[in-house]
Design a protein around this motif. Sequence first.
Motif, PDB file in Angstrom:
ATOM      1  N   LYS A  87      29.862 -18.988  35.037  1.00  0.00           N
ATOM      2  CA  LYS A  87      29.260 -19.378  33.764  1.00  0.00           C
ATOM      3  C   LYS A  87      29.996 -18.744  32.588  1.00  0.00           C
ATOM      4  N   LEU A  88      30.548 -17.542  32.815  1.00  0.00           N
ATOM      5  CA  LEU A  88      31.242 -16.864  31.724  1.00  0.00           C
ATOM      6  C   LEU A  88      32.627 -17.440  31.495  1.00  0.00           C
ATOM      7  N   SER A  89      33.242 -17.914  32.575  1.00  0.00           N
ATOM      8  CA  SER A  89      34.615 -18.382  32.407  1.00  0.00           C
ATOM      9  C   SER A  89      34.586 -19.789  31.845  1.00  0.00           C
ATOM     10  N   LEU A 131      29.615 -15.203  37.083  1.00  0.00           N
ATOM     11  CA  LEU A 131      30.998 -15.266  36.627  1.00  0.00           C
ATOM     12  C   LEU A 131      31.479 -16.669  36.249  1.00  0.00           C
ATOM     13  N   ILE A 138      36.079 -14.459  48.154  1.00  0.00           N
ATOM     14  CA  ILE A 138      35.627 -13.064  48.106  1.00  0.00           C
ATOM     15  C   ILE A 138      34.381 -12.867  48.964  1.00  0.00           C
ATOM     16  N   VAL A 177      24.093  -8.591  46.794  1.00  0.00           N
ATOM     17  CA  VAL A 177      23.714  -8.606  45.377  1.00  0.00           C
ATOM     18  C   VAL A 177      24.953  -8.745  44.490  1.00  0.00           C
ATOM     19  N   MET A 178      26.023  -7.997  44.815  1.00  0.00           N
ATOM     20  CA  MET A 178      27.242  -8.097  44.009  1.00  0.00           C
ATOM     21  C   MET A 178      27.828  -9.502  44.075  1.00  0.00           C
ATOM     22  N   VAL A 225      25.999 -11.927  41.935  1.00  0.00           N
ATOM     23  CA  VAL A 225      26.501 -11.765  40.575  1.00  0.00           C
ATOM     24  C   VAL A 225      27.807 -12.528  40.410  1.00  0.00           C
ATOM     25  N   PHE A 226      28.665 -12.385  41.404  1.00  0.00           N
ATOM     26  CA  PHE A 226      30.006 -12.974  41.315  1.00  0.00           C
ATOM     27  C   PHE A 226      29.951 -14.495  41.298  1.00  0.00           C
ATOM     28  N   PHE A 235      23.943  -4.338  49.454  1.00  0.00           N
ATOM     29  CA  PHE A 235      24.795  -4.051  48.296  1.00  0.00           C
ATOM     30  C   PHE A 235      25.774  -5.201  48.033  1.00  0.00           C
ATOM     31  N   ALA A 236      26.457  -5.625  49.091  1.00  0.00           N
ATOM     32  CA  ALA A 236      27.460  -6.679  48.934  1.00  0.00           C
ATOM     33  C   ALA A 236      26.809  -7.997  48.537  1.00  0.00           C
TER      34      ALA A 236
END
Lengths: 226, 219
Positions: free
Chosen positions: A166-168, A164, A121, A155-156, A159-160, A152-153
Amino acid sequence: MYNFLKNNWWKLLGVLFILYSIIAGFLIDIPEVQGNIGQSMRNLFFHVVMWFAMMVMFGTSLVRSLRYLSTFDIKQDVYAIQTVNVGLFFGVLGIITGMEWANFTWGTPWTNDPQLNGAAITILAYFAYLVLRRSIDEENKRARIAAVYNIFAFVMLIVFVGILPKLSSGSLHPGAGGSPSTVNSLDFAMRLVFYPAIAGWIIVGYWLTGIRVKMDFIRQHLDNPE
Amino acid sequence: MLLSEIKFLVLKDIKLEFKQRYAINGILLYVVSTIFVSYLSFAKIIDPATWNSLFWIIMLFAAVNAVSKSFVQESTSRQLYYYTLTSPQAIILSKMIYNFVLMGVLSLLCLLVFTALMGEFVVNYPLFISALLLGSFGFASSLTMISAIASRTNNNFALMAILSFPVVMPLLLILMKVSAAALSVGTVAGNMKFLAALFMLNAIVVAMSYILFPYLWRD
């Protein structure tokens, strides 16, 4: 000769670091690891290094974009785009070396894994950045809008890539917990190759950027010589 | 000051919508026909994983279509007029709120039609609806910002998709994870960290748009 070395010693240093990391990367003894990683762990010196170099390039590009928006100096924009170009070069090399490794270790070049998807991505977003630039003709407008998307991209994507995984629950990828060969558990000999390799590729990345920026200025000058 | 500007701008957008009746009807029809096409082509699907991914893919495309015209619907000269009247922050926040309302209506309708045609799979409605609303806000805010960027280029519609997919992907993945939980045994309490992550993501997008939009607005 003295002046040449005085101005270019860092390029020489980068090349030496990379040569050293390639030669030592194949020659040093690496610790035995459980599982089927084995000798393919040497990919650390080639594949992982690419991601470090890519992130440094994209980070530099972010800083350049921020500086463009605060000064509106078009030179900052040229640096922003050229660091993205070099970063994408490292990113594509990183994907190729990673797929080669995955094909050997996991038996398939691509799996549905948060780390791999994050990398894909990221690269897609920066290719989109290049397309965005192509679609605006006016120079200052292009610089401003591209800078906004770049920030913008970035920073997103932080986050990704940062939150992410860590959450999965669990990633196959080394370095993501539960699997061997994380950077924290590297032995000393490997660190001695790994860190110079990172430094070397980053230096060469900045060198490449510098050359591309000069090419850009020359091209602009040829297009409209005042 | 900012709040009253936002209020007026949102009301302006809603009034404009009720006068034209073209955007909301168009997008509702788009969602219904997409769902109908997938109903016909899948005949009867039927495992929750397929249901879940199909639902969110339809939501993603509907969102891109619904939000993409935020900044191209009104003429350049009228935008110039707004430029003289209001602050850019009020413009972007009001567009986000308006798109959130639009997306909220759209997503609930999508859920209704999808459930009617493709079968009812949602087990935990509170969890699913809260994911749906947080997702609507996330789609609305990030796509509004992207549509502001895309509207400044020469081919707005192609770029909208290219620019937005990488940016909304984190959001979409978390949403699919939460809604997958809502289709089986997940509870609101058990998925609190995902809902918190969605909320954080939305907050980041709003903050970034608030800071960055003024650079897009001045032309």
